[in-house]
Design a protein around this motif. Structure first.
Motif, short mmCIF file in Angstrom:
data_model
loop_
_atom_site.label_atom_id
_atom_site.label_comp_id
_atom_site.label_asym_id
_atom_site.label_seq_id
_atom_site.Cartn_x
_atom_site.Cartn_y
_atom_site.Cartn_z
N TRP A 26 0.83 -1.21 0.00
CA TRP A 26 0.00 0.00 0.00
C TRP A 26 0.86 1.26 0.00
CZ3 TRP A 26 -5.15 0.18 -0.74
CH2 TRP A 26 -5.79 1.40 -0.50
N GLY A 68 -1.73 4.33 -7.07
CA GLY A 68 -2.96 4.92 -6.55
C GLY A 68 -2.94 6.43 -6.61
N GLU A 114 1.31 1.38 -4.24
CA GLU A 114 0.09 2.16 -4.46
C GLU A 114 0.24 3.64 -4.10
OE1 GLU A 114 -2.46 1.41 -6.06
OE2 GLU A 114 -2.65 -0.76 -6.05
#
Length: 288
Positions: free
Chosen positions: A171, A191, A175
């Protein structure tokens, strides 16, 4: 990776490894036009803000070509550079399937594209997030090696029951990672680079913390799946990120993490390397 619920058996029409045909010919004129709109908005805004390696990936993979990329053509170019390919899946896949593909240099991508009213936010990753956000850096040999190493580590993590800790590493790097290059902060997490709003927020807003990357620290830190991040971790280079991953014996690290408390998304520790202490104004305003 995400905490969004994933089915555990392949849906109808999917192979045992969850792959499906992309069926590129079935995309409509409107869907190709939406890709072009998203691409133009993001690519023009990211110059000077994203790591140069990302822009190089866009160029060598010819992702600026109009319309949603054909995965077969894209994979042919990518394989020549780093041995990776892109395979279509119907949506989120089980963790072991995800890791198995990554460990074998196959990147799974949704074959659907968001609706026009979802242009700024989509909970489940679509073809734009997956291909525009992730694939350009797979053309970078060092980052490509990191992604394979993460997949191999993911398969091992399942034996230790520590997937939640390893998910945080994905994450906060793959991301939502930032990188410091020539004294400046740049974006590299998929992301962020696929999100118009967060591309501005992550670099410019005074609200979030920006902290130096530390492997154990990252794996203790919770994250937001429903809004912009309250903390971003900054790596010094892709080479350093890869080396830390390869040099770490994760078994004792997982054991140590079990003895340590999780950290809230806004926490700053005395031992943190603080590049920017955030005001957390955005998160507090949303909470109120």
């Amino acid at each position: 990776m995400s905490e969004i619920s994933k089915p555990q058996t392949p849906p109808s029409g999917a192979a045992a490894d969850w792959t499906i045909p992309q069926e590129w010919s079935r995309y409509t004129v409107q869907e190709h036009a939406l890709w072009d709109q998203l691409f133009e908005r993001q690519a023009s805004m990211l110059r000077g803000r994203v790591t140069p390696a990302f822009l190089q990936g866009l160029d060598v993979l010819r992702l600026s070509k109009p319309g949603i990329p054909d995965f077969e053509e894209l994979s042919e170019r990518l394989r020549k550079l780093t041995g990776w390919s892109v395979v279509a899946v119907p949506g989120l896949v089980p963790d072991d399937v995800f890791f198995e593909h990554m460990a074998n240099r196959r990147f799974v991508a949704g074959n659907f594209i968001r609706k026009p009213d979802q242009i700024d936010y989509l909970e489940e990753p679509d073809v734009f997030h997956d291909v525009f956000g992730h694939v350009p850096l797979l053309a970078n040999p060092v980052f490509a090696d990191y992604m394979q190493a993460y997949g191999e580590g993911g398969l091992r993590s399942l034996k230790f029951g520590s997937l939640d800790k390893l998910a945080r590493l994905y994450w906060y790097t793959v991301e939502f990672g930032l990188i410091r290059e020539a004294g400046d902060l740049h974006l590299y997490g998929a992301g962020i680079v696929s999100s118009y709003g967060e591309s501005h927020f992550a670099l410019d807003d005074p609200s979030p913390n920006r902290l130096g990357f530390d492997l154990q620290r990252v794996m203790r830190t919770q994250y937001r799946i429903d809004d912009y991040q309250q903390t971003y971790f900054v790596i010094d280079s892709f080479k350093d990120l890869l080396q830390q991953t390869l040099d770490t014996d994760f078994a004792p690290l997982y054991a140590e993490l079990e003895t340590l408390p999780d950290l809230d998304t806004e926490t700053i520790l005395p031992t943190d390397r603080v590049l920017h202490r955030g005001t957390q104004a955005y998160a507090r305003q949303k909470a109120s």
